[in-house]
Scaffold this motif. Structure first.
Motif, mmCIF file in Angstrom:
data_model
loop_
_atom_site.group_PDB
_atom_site.id
_atom_site.type_symbol
_atom_site.label_atom_id
_atom_site.label_comp_id
_atom_site.label_asym_id
_atom_site.label_seq_id
_atom_site.Cartn_x
_atom_site.Cartn_y
_atom_site.Cartn_z
ATOM 1 N N TYR A 169 -40.845 92.582 38.735
ATOM 2 C CA TYR A 169 -39.476 92.626 38.214
ATOM 3 C C TYR A 169 -38.526 91.814 39.099
ATOM 4 O O TYR A 169 -37.703 91.035 38.605
ATOM 5 C CB TYR A 169 -39.013 94.074 38.127
ATOM 6 N N ASN A 206 -36.748 88.054 38.143
ATOM 7 C CA ASN A 206 -35.293 87.960 38.078
ATOM 8 C C ASN A 206 -34.712 87.019 39.122
ATOM 9 O O ASN A 206 -33.577 86.573 38.978
ATOM 10 C CB ASN A 206 -34.667 89.352 38.242
ATOM 11 N N ASP A 233 -28.084 89.435 29.179
ATOM 12 C CA ASP A 233 -27.671 89.972 30.476
ATOM 13 C C ASP A 233 -28.003 89.026 31.627
ATOM 14 O O ASP A 233 -28.099 89.456 32.784
ATOM 15 C CB ASP A 233 -28.325 91.341 30.743
ATOM 16 N N LYS A 273 -25.306 88.521 34.550
ATOM 17 C CA LYS A 273 -25.076 89.541 35.570
ATOM 18 C C LYS A 273 -25.464 89.004 36.944
ATOM 19 O O LYS A 273 -26.403 88.220 37.082
ATOM 20 C CB LYS A 273 -25.897 90.794 35.269
ATOM 21 N N PRO A 293 -23.120 96.641 36.622
ATOM 22 C CA PRO A 293 -24.567 96.606 36.849
ATOM 23 C C PRO A 293 -25.046 95.217 37.234
ATOM 24 O O PRO A 293 -24.488 94.203 36.792
ATOM 25 C CB PRO A 293 -25.152 97.027 35.493
ATOM 26 N N ARG A 323 -28.556 92.536 37.918
ATOM 27 C CA ARG A 323 -29.892 92.313 37.378
ATOM 28 C C ARG A 323 -30.964 92.959 38.235
ATOM 29 O O ARG A 323 -32.042 93.304 37.736
ATOM 30 C CB ARG A 323 -30.138 90.800 37.260
ATOM 31 N N ASP A 363 -30.330 95.717 39.995
ATOM 32 C CA ASP A 363 -29.873 97.077 40.249
ATOM 33 C C ASP A 363 -31.029 98.053 40.057
ATOM 34 O O ASP A 363 -31.864 97.899 39.166
ATOM 35 C CB ASP A 363 -28.721 97.411 39.287
ATOM 36 N N ARG A 387 -31.332 99.574 36.602
ATOM 37 C CA ARG A 387 -31.869 98.654 35.593
ATOM 38 C C ARG A 387 -33.382 98.560 35.702
ATOM 39 O O ARG A 387 -34.074 98.492 34.684
ATOM 40 C CB ARG A 387 -31.244 97.265 35.768
ATOM 41 N N TYR A 388 -33.903 98.561 36.932
ATOM 42 C CA TYR A 388 -35.361 98.486 37.107
ATOM 43 C C TYR A 388 -36.034 99.717 36.517
ATOM 44 O O TYR A 388 -37.038 99.599 35.794
ATOM 45 C CB TYR A 388 -35.716 98.348 38.589
ATOM 46 N N ARG A 402 -34.925 101.698 34.222
ATOM 47 C CA ARG A 402 -34.813 101.681 32.760
ATOM 48 C C ARG A 402 -35.858 100.743 32.162
ATOM 49 O O ARG A 402 -36.474 101.053 31.139
ATOM 50 C CB ARG A 402 -33.397 101.262 32.341
ATOM 51 N N TRP A 403 -36.044 99.590 32.809
ATOM 52 C CA TRP A 403 -37.074 98.659 32.336
ATOM 53 C C TRP A 403 -38.464 99.276 32.448
ATOM 54 O O TRP A 403 -39.270 99.185 31.523
ATOM 55 C CB TRP A 403 -37.008 97.372 33.156
#
Length: 364
Positions: free
Chosen positions: A24, A28, A58, A61, A78, A80, A82, A85-86, A88-89
């Motif tokens: 991840y 990014n 997004d 970001k 938020p 990228r 964060d 966010r990780y 949630r992914w």
């Protein structure tokens, strides 16, 4: 054994968690985006259009939290990378939602795209792996038993040649000889131009319908024969490459086993040489080979990137190259996660097979 498997599964879950985090973060951190080349290829595309497209994904970001992530009305925006966010992914991945394609098939589910390619890769890698094992193991055993014979020198030379030559060169030579000069096989693709279906679709229909629709038999047989002609050359290239490696591993392992005391004891009992070699020798010689074979499991699903690209075979290896070329990071992330899972799983499978092949190995 049960405690060992449970412990290894727990360790594998932790390892996969950290691997997914690395995937991840790295994806990014890659500079650029899928729309950066639009302005160069189309003068009517403005930077404001690209900014709006990036905002939909997004990609506008900030990367890092803290001072790089601005606050609006006292609330932190938020980022990228964060932590929330990780997670949630990761949660979506565990639920089967791997996102959608950015550029290759815009809006299409990544999991749907991957699933559409799995059959082609499993067919190619499954055929080549089966043929390589069926040829390499007997050749390796014979070469070890007949050490320093003409056959041994010939096998060694062919094996070294197969390991030394890159698959892209072997693929081009196979294409030039068998497709261009002899005209035996097609050079690329998965079906003839104008064909109604291909081998994967035919196999799927046969497995689905079985004998309920016998009128489909003629059409399916034609598609399967056509598909086998198209898959023949990439299978030949991968079979030779893998066979060369595995024959050498089998020979080296078998030579070490043949010198063991229990082999001499088995011969002293009056057992036939074939029984001594296959029953007492081969089982112990397979232990190093199991590691190599288990690590080929990721290739069964990940595909052979170079070979699939050369022969335009629509497998997951070709898909990986296309995703990178088109900056389709959700697809790349999905393929990397699958590869990581398969590598961890194949290592666990190898450890279990050790105990099955050699009863002397006990896990506590």
């Amino acid at each position: 054994m049960t405690n060992f498997i449970i412990r290894r599964l727990f360790q594998s879950c932790i390892l996969l968690f950290f691997i997914s985090m690395v995937i991840y973060v790295v994806i990014n951190l890659v500079p650029g985006g899928p729309f950066d080349l639009l302005a160069l290829s189309n003068p009517r595309v403005t930077q404001s259009m690209i900014d709006r497209l990036n905002a939909l994904l997004d990609l506008d970001k900030p990367l890092l939290p803290g001072q790089y992530c601005p606050k609006v009305s006292g609330e932190q925006l938020p980022c990228r990378l964060d932590r929330g966010r990780y997670f949630r992914w990761l949660g979506k991945v565990l639920q089967g939602d791997w996102g959608t394609s950015w550029t290759m098939q815009t809006g299409t589910s990544v999991l749907t795209m991957i699933w559409s390619r799995v059959g082609y890769t499993v067919l190619l890698m499954g055929l080549s792996t089966f043929l390589a094992i069926a040829i390499a193991v007997p050749i390796g055993i014979y070469s070890a038993v007949k050490q320093y014979s003409i056959a041994d020198y010939l096998v060694t030379a062919l094996a070294f040649f197969g390991q030394s030559m890159p698959t892209f060169w072997t693929g081009l030579m196979a294409m030039a000889i068998f497709a261009v000069m002899l005209g035996l096989f097609p050079t690329s693709g998965v079906r003839e131009a104008g064909a109604k279906g291909d081998i994967i679709e035919a196999l799927a229909r046969i497995l689905t319908f079985g004998r309920l629709y016998p009128d489909l038999a003629g059409q399916e047989v034609k598609s399967i024969v056509d598909g086998l002609r198209h898959v023949a050359l990439p299978t030949l290239v991968l079979t030779y490459f893998n066979m060369a490696q595995w024959a050498r591993y089998t020979r080296s392992s078998m030579l070490e086993v043949l010198r063991q005391d229990y082999m001499r004891t088995a011969r002293a009992k009056g057992l036939r040489e074939r029984v001594v070699i296959l029953k007492h020798g081969l089982r112990n010689a397979l232990i190093p080979l199991i590691t190599i074979l288990a690590l080929t499991i990721p290739n069964l699903f990940g595909g052979a990137i170079i070979t699939e690209t050369i022969f335009s075979w629509p497998g997951m290896g070709r898909m990986f190259i296309d995703a990178i070329s088109n900056v389709d990071w959700p697809v790349v992330q999905g393929l990397l996660v699958i590869s990581a899972f398969l590598v961890v799983f194949s290592n666990l499978l190898a450890d279990i097979l050790y105990a099955i092949v050699d009863p002397r190995i006990q896990y506590s």
